[in-house]
Enzyme design. Structure first.
Site, PDB file in Angstrom:
ATOM      1  N   LYS A   1      -0.590  11.818  11.419  1.00 28.94           N
ATOM      2  CA  LYS A   1      -1.876  12.414  11.048  1.00 28.94           C
ATOM      3  C   LYS A   1      -2.673  12.814  12.280  1.00 28.94           C
ATOM      4  CE  LYS A   1      -4.963   9.758   8.975  1.00 28.94           C
ATOM      5  NZ  LYS A   1      -6.289   9.809   9.633  1.00 28.94           N
TER       6      LYS A   1
ATOM      7  N   HIS B   1       0.827  -1.201   0.000  1.00 28.44           N
ATOM      8  CA  HIS B   1       0.000   0.000   0.000  1.00 28.44           C
ATOM      9  C   HIS B   1       0.863   1.253   0.000  1.00 28.44           C
ATOM     10  CE1 HIS B   1       0.763  -1.285   4.117  1.00 28.44           C
ATOM     11  NE2 HIS B   1       0.591  -0.071   4.520  1.00 28.44           N
TER      12      HIS B   1
END
Length: 883
Positions: free
Chosen positions: A547, A141
């Protein structure tokens, strides 16, 4: 030498660029080449003068839809060719160093070992080396932004480039006309190959892509790295004496095993992935054993078999008389040859699943290979014993029958939901007249995974798949739930499991040691501790923590968590391995990994380093044999040195000395980050000013970009598109936002300079931010941010960008970004104008798409969306970052 090599790089870039120009003129006429050259000249001029991009933007606006796409593709192909030339250049530099070096090069494993011997003595150094482990884990990913067909075309160009260089080197007067013609042919193929995937790759497509890396480089490279170390450890006896170099690399993979948020990864997919990997490694082992066996034509008269080898031959005859009779006829007086050829036949049987002849486990094969090796040595054939045969032993120790351990990952909430369903199912009153309650697809699938793990262990050995990672681990119950599900699936026949907590958010990092205390009380964990010598693995997530609280606070929180977990391990007599979920991009923990290893807290490495290798990083680090060998050596060297007393002392003293500075940076940077991401309407604004939503349309990998579908919250957005989108907008916010304000809050210039000099963690952070900022562009950032109609948020980002640029130079003492990395600095300066051209093309498309979206019921025009996605591919190639 450096000047000569640089000239060769420039010459190759000119060659490839010239051939591309010829192809463009042939395919689209002189007008296409002229448009590309005009845009290139305008972008370079604006970049070098620091001027506005208005003229270049006006030219982009004048293109028709077809011309805009052609120009975007031309710049993208140029970057593929430039990347190829740079990779070729890196190999050339490595070879020049090897041939010209009188001593071990910097960051080599040999140099690291010599330094360790000088510090702790030969015995202690040898003990540490014997326990060394570098464990990269390949993840899918994303996969590369480029298609596999594009990658294949690039590889063919690369092969021709190598042939051309060899021809010029061996026969300087020879004509290169034929090779140049073939290069032009392949560049034409590259130009005409669509860069955009029409379908999203499946997990098995991703597995096969990764297999290319093992087949083409890693299977052969790894034993060569061990051999280089062995040559250095015993220069006079290497190849004759028993090897001293340990097989210190182990590979893992999440590809087709990581099902967290990926509905396309099923138990069946995982089993197929393991079968594909096993086929590749067993075929490699079979071919190696056959090749070595055929070469062992040592006559019994001069190289007699010892009694153990004679017993093994007798056992082989009883096991497979039809095989041994044929081999015995061909090699009646060559005992070592015939035994090894039977071993090759048994490896083939293992690959084909022929149980009667197959090995039950890699340990059985290893024992037989060592028996052959010992017999050769006793007969005096030391070179045959410790040469190629040792390479085969190293390959088996590294890869087993599985190639790379297939690790399973699942979200903790999924486990909770399935257990709740099973509990409800069990509480249903039994009635002979009522049908059995239907089990959900989710529960059926989760339970099937454990049956698959058990089957893989039975087929390929326990090492094939035993690690089970729990995303968003928030309590020890989340770990216990995995064991409960395994028992529900298989009862007493549950597979061997090492359940690994993954701490991702700031809160989970803070609670990590409390959770680990609870984990130690689980009876299944206690049983594994007894079986493994009290080994425990803990995974740390870099991307979600960044994040969550911003890059600065996340970096400091991860460092503090590692220190706490290392202390916890020491208190509990645990042999700890920290598994670092780092990415290729700086906002996901990327950067110069070997420097990051040396900056780890004391006790957190201890000779073991495990790390994810994400997406395009796999091919950048392992796609070429020379580069792969260098990377493996650098990482092993850093892992060995990280726990040297001097390095641990340096990190410990720096951590204590600069603790107040760390606390202040954490506090201020987090507040600044929250002021942005917690602003009302930030998430939909972010989706407007970057191609975040459109990234989901680009078939990068099998995994969806979101766990859900809302754009109203960042919590549901995966870290990869979060990083990717800011990178595409030339802002790279995830790598630096908040640091400028935090550094500005520190008034003591001398303190910052001392921290940069003496605190490895701080230096690594500053260096990575310099790299991230070097790839930003304020002129383009302003254009992207203007798409959102939120001037206050745009100003917040731009002000912080300018402040961070000034403050990192203040902290480092550099006059310009990347002053201490001149090669990288030059590469960024050369590439940036070309990326600028693609960014202007992307902005053109993005403005049109946003305008079309603003009109109720209007879908984006196909040509606008296609141009946008073409530019995404090109910018990713130019910046050499996806996510």
């Amino acid at each position: 030498m450096r000047g000569q090599i640089d000239r060769e790089l420039r010459s190759e870039v000119r060659l490839l660029g010239g051939l591309l120009g010829t192809v463009l003129a042939e395919a689209g006429g002189a007008e296409l080449l002229d448009d590309v050259e005009r845009l290139r000249a305008l972008a370079i001029g604006a970049y070098e003068r620091g001027d506005s991009l208005d003229d270049a933007e006006a030219l982009v606006a004048s293109f028709g839809p077809e011309r805009a796409e052609q120009v975007a593709r031309a710049f993208t192909v140029y970057f593929h060719l430039a990347n190829l030339a740079e990779e070729h250049h890196r190999v050339r530099v490595l070879r020049a160093r090897e041939h010209g070096a009188d001593e071990a090069p910097a960051e080599s494993l040999t140099a690291a070992y010599d330094a360790l011997v000088a510090e702790v003595g030969p015995d202690a150094a040898a003990e540490r080396l014997s326990k060394l482990r570098f464990h990269p884990v390949l993840t899918a990913h994303p996969t590369e932004a480029r298609r596999r067909a594009v990658a294949s075309a690039i590889r063919r160009v690369g092969q021709l480039l190598v042939e051309r260089e060899e021809l010029v080197r061996l026969a300087p007067a020879a004509s290169t006309l034929e090779l140049d013609r073939r290069l032009a042919e392949q560049i034409d193929v590259l130009w005409r190959t669509s860069p955009i995937r029409t379908t999203r790759p499946t997990p098995l497509d991703e597995v096969r892509t990764a297999m290319n890396v093992f087949d083409q480089t890693l299977f052969e490279v790894v034993p060569k790295v061990y051999r280089l170390l062995d040559d250095a450890l015993q220069p006079e006896a290497a190849g004759r004496a028993p090897a001293k170099a340990p097989a210190f690399v182990r590979f893992g993979t999440w590809i087709a095993g990581d099902r967290d948020g990926n509905p396309f990864v099923t138990a069946e997919t995982t089993a197929e992935a393991a079968a594909i990997a096993a086929e590749h490694v067993l075929l490699g082992l079979e071919r190696a054993a056959t090749r070595i066996g055929r070469s062992l034509t040592l006559a019994e008269a001069g190289t007699p078999a010892d009694p153990e080898l004679a017993e093994l031959w007798a056992a082989q005859q009883r096991l497979a008389p039809h095989v041994t009779s044929q081999i015995g006829t061909r090699a009646p007086d060559e005992p070592h040859r015939r035994v090894l050829l039977v071993i090759a036949a048994r490896i083939a049987a293992t690959r084909k699943g022929e149980r009667e002849l197959a090995y039950t486990a890699p340990e059985e094969l290893l024992a037989e290979l060592r028996l052959v090796q010992a017999s050769l040595a006793r007969a005096g054939a030391h070179r045959s014993a410790n040469g190629e045969l040792q390479g085969l032993i190293w390959q088996l120790e590294t890869y087993g029958f599985h190639l790379a351990e297939l690790e399973v990952r699942q979200h903790s909430q999924v486990h909770r939901r399935v257990l709740e369903e099973l509990a409800a199912e069990a509480s249903e009153p039994a009635s002979p007249d009522a049908p059995a309650p239907g089990r959900s697809e989710l529960a059926t699938e989760v339970l099937a995974v454990f049956r698959t793990i058990a089957a893989l262990q039975a087929r390929y050995g326990e090492r094939a798949s035993r690690r089970y990672i729990v995303s968003f681990t928030q309590s020890s119950d989340d770990l216990a739930n995995v064991y409960r599900l395994a028992e529900a699936a298989l009862g007493a026949d549950a597979p061997v499991l090492d359940v690994i907590p993954l701490f991702e958010t700031f809160a989970d990092l803070e609670a990590s040691t409390d959770i680990l205390d609870g984990m130690l009380e689980l009876p299944q964990v206690q049983a594994r501790l007894a079986a493994t010598g009290r080994r425990v693995e803990v995974m740390l997530g870099y991307s979600d923590s960044s994040k969550d609280v911003g890059p600065v606070a996340a970096t400091l929180a991860l460092d503090a968590a590692q220190a706490r977990i290392a202390a916890w391990a020491e208190r509990n007599d645990i042999e700890l391995t920290l598994f670092h979920g780092r990415g290729g991009a700086l906002g996901r923990g990327g950067g110069r990994t070997n420097e990051a290893v040396l900056a780890q807290p004391p006790g957190s490495v201890d000779g073991r380093f495990k790390v994810t290798e994400q997406g395009e990083v796999i091919f950048a680090r392992y796609g070429d044999a020379a580069i792969a060998a260098r990377h493996l050596e650098q990482m092993a060297a850093a892992t060995l040195l990280a726990s040297a007393p001097s390095n641990e002392r340096r990190n410990r003293e720096a951590s204590e000395r600069f603790a107040p500075l760390a606390a202040r940076l954490d506090e201020v940077s987090r507040a600044r980050f929250f002021a942005l991401v917690k602003a009302e309407g930030f998430a939909p604004w972010f989706a407007k000013v970057t191609p975040m939503e459109e990234v989901g349309l680009l078939a990068l990998g099998s995994r969806p970009a979101r766990r859900g579908l809302s754009v109203e919250s960042l919590e549901d957005l995966r870290a990869i598109p979060w990083v990717f989108a800011w990178t595409q907008a030339r802002i790279n916010l995830t790598g630096w936002f908040g640091l400028g304000t935090a550094l500005a809050a520190i008034e003591d210039d001398a303190l910052l300079r001392e921290a940069y000099r003496d605190w490895p963690l701080f230096r690594s952070m500053i260096d990575n931010v310099e790299m991230s900022l070097a790839k930003t562009d304020e002129r383009l950032a302003r254009r992207y941010l203007a798409l959102g109609d939120r001037d206050e948020l745009a100003a917040l980002v731009l002000d912080e960008m300018a402040l961070t640029r000034a403050q990192v130079l203040r902290a480092s003492g550099h006059a310009e970004l990347l002053d201490e990395q001149p090669v990288l600095q030059r590469a960024v300066h050369l590439r940036s104008p070309y990326v600028d051209a693609l960014s202007l093309l992307q902005l053109r498309a993005l403005r049109a798409v946003r305008a079309e979206q603003a009109e109720a019921g209007t879908s984006p025009a196909e040509h606008d969306l296609r141009l946008l996605l073409l530019a995404v591919n090109g910018i990713a190639a130019g910046l050499q970052n996806t996510g």
